[in-house]
Design an enzyme around this catalytic site. Sequence first.
Site, short mmCIF file in Angstrom:
data_model
loop_
_atom_site.label_atom_id
_atom_site.label_comp_id
_atom_site.label_asym_id
_atom_site.label_seq_id
_atom_site.Cartn_x
_atom_site.Cartn_y
_atom_site.Cartn_z
N HIS A 345 0.60 -1.37 -0.02
CA HIS A 345 -0.38 0.08 0.33
C HIS A 345 1.07 0.90 -0.20
O HIS A 345 0.63 2.05 0.02
CB HIS A 345 -1.16 -0.18 0.86
CG HIS A 345 -0.23 0.45 2.65
ND1 HIS A 345 0.27 -0.29 3.49
CD2 HIS A 345 0.00 1.46 3.12
CE1 HIS A 345 0.28 0.43 4.38
NE2 HIS A 345 0.80 1.47 4.65
N ASP A 393 -0.23 -7.39 1.58
CA ASP A 393 0.21 -6.41 1.76
C ASP A 393 1.53 -6.24 1.79
O ASP A 393 2.45 -5.80 2.82
CB ASP A 393 -0.19 -5.43 2.61
CG ASP A 393 0.59 -4.35 2.67
OD1 ASP A 393 0.18 -3.43 1.85
OD2 ASP A 393 -0.16 -3.55 4.17
N GLY A 488 3.12 6.40 8.68
CA GLY A 488 4.62 6.60 8.44
C GLY A 488 6.22 5.58 8.94
O GLY A 488 6.92 5.45 8.15
N SER A 490 4.38 2.25 8.23
CA SER A 490 4.15 1.50 7.11
C SER A 490 5.55 1.11 6.28
O SER A 490 6.19 1.80 5.60
CB SER A 490 3.19 1.65 6.33
OG SER A 490 1.90 2.25 6.53
#
Length: 540
Positions: A345, A393, A488, A490
């Site tokens: 993402h 993800d 931030g 991720s």
Amino acid sequence: MGPALPLLLGLALVSLSPSPIAGVHQDEAYEDYAYYDYTEEPSTISDYDLSWLTDLFDVLDECEPNPCLNNGVCDNLVEGGYKCTCPRPYKGKQCEAREDPCKKAKCGRGECVLTDKAPFYECVCELPFRGPDCRKVSRCRPSPCLNGAKCKRGRTRTQFECLCPAGYSGKFCQVGPDDCMVGNGESYRGSVSVTAEGKACLPWNSHLIPNAGEILANSVDGLGPHSYCRNPDGESAPWCFIRKKSKLDWDLCDVKTCSVPPTVPVIHEATDPPTPAPSSGQFAQCGKPEPGRATARVFGGSKALPAAHPWQASMQVRPRGSFTPFRHHCGGILVGSCWVLTAAHCINRMHEMQVELGGVNLDKAEDSEQIIPVERFIIHEDYRETPDALHNDVAMLRLKGPKGQCAKETRFVKTACLPSGPLPDATECSISGWGATEQDSYSSQLLSAKVRLISKDRCTAPTVYGNRLDDSMICAGKMEGGVDSCQGDSGGPLVCQKDGTYYVYGVVSWGDSCGVKNKPGIYARVNHFIDWIAAKLLSD
């Protein structure tokens, strides 16, 4: 719900609930009762042995191993869970925190510092103030001046000046002619206690400094109950903590460089990076950080130790085709010289990307950092985003470099190892990143925190995430809230240590808000993607 969520600091521990109690079917129990012969006397004591009954209970001893830190005593609770009885001055669920006696202390014109004996604090006075509460004034009697300096009174009752002999300097003439540093000052043990801008250094055991009590109890690298400048973490020069606009900050100190090498050899760690073998794009060793000799608890999360998270990457972006400065967007994990693992993402096809490796402060250039353009990216084929969750993800960033050689292995840049299998629930792991905190939208300083792996049963409970999780995800954090990853962070690492080696076990993915009770962070389960990651690493 938003993708990825705070790097708030502290220890996170998970209390596992006891398993359901197994029961005996009522009819079976009645049948056993009907056939019992009350006229028969028990022949041996074994007839009274009810040890078989305990096998019907799944009893979990939460105190084995002892989760209580700092010599805390652990007791299992009847309703499940455990309780730590903490010796002073420690407190918290695990005795992990230290009480702050300075909250009620009155130190007048002085600094409250922590001590290891009751009442566990004392006042260090700003001279010429003296006395236990730093309110009385005594300028030159006794003289605060050192090295034979004379004390001269000023016009007011608080003014004084130390007249230093030749070669000595400092407010109290404490800095001698041989007070200097070699290299970056990791071996410096001198008496400079002001920054290059003239700010007074705080004592290392000041209550304002996170985990100052641990600094006091585990004095290493010259840190301790004083305010002298030191370099415990491989900075470019000795530094210290200071007050800046009523907030805790730090800055480099005004220490001169030795013009003549000292007569006694000084041993310090080399900072020159080793050159990887030209025939291999892979690093020599994974999962083996080499931080400075000071431990991370010295900074309590307020200032991450350089080289403690050498696989941490800052994924930075700007609009494709523009010349605007790159800005931090997501985290990443270096898993090969030319490959960074991150969250799917985080990828935006309209962004131009680069990664920064080896640094801890995004607001300043550091000698240890490496900035490398991203050549291409690969998003997992089954990645999908729903209103409830992010599935599969993960993504890989291929860095720009010839023949599989991109990042260079140094003490500050290393790869994390890929796991070979699952880890037990409640394993303590680490998260790190430059994401949002309680106070700021993002942190310019790399922060880290401890979390624990949470069982699938607990994480899929109706009051937690229910059926929103699949096999590509794993839970970690603190069920009580307060410690989590955030915007931030991720794409950043969840790393777990086993036998002295660090393995990347998760990739920061998503969660409901940040640090909320019963909403721990959700990470992409790296074990689930081992074959996919390995195929990309071998594609060079």
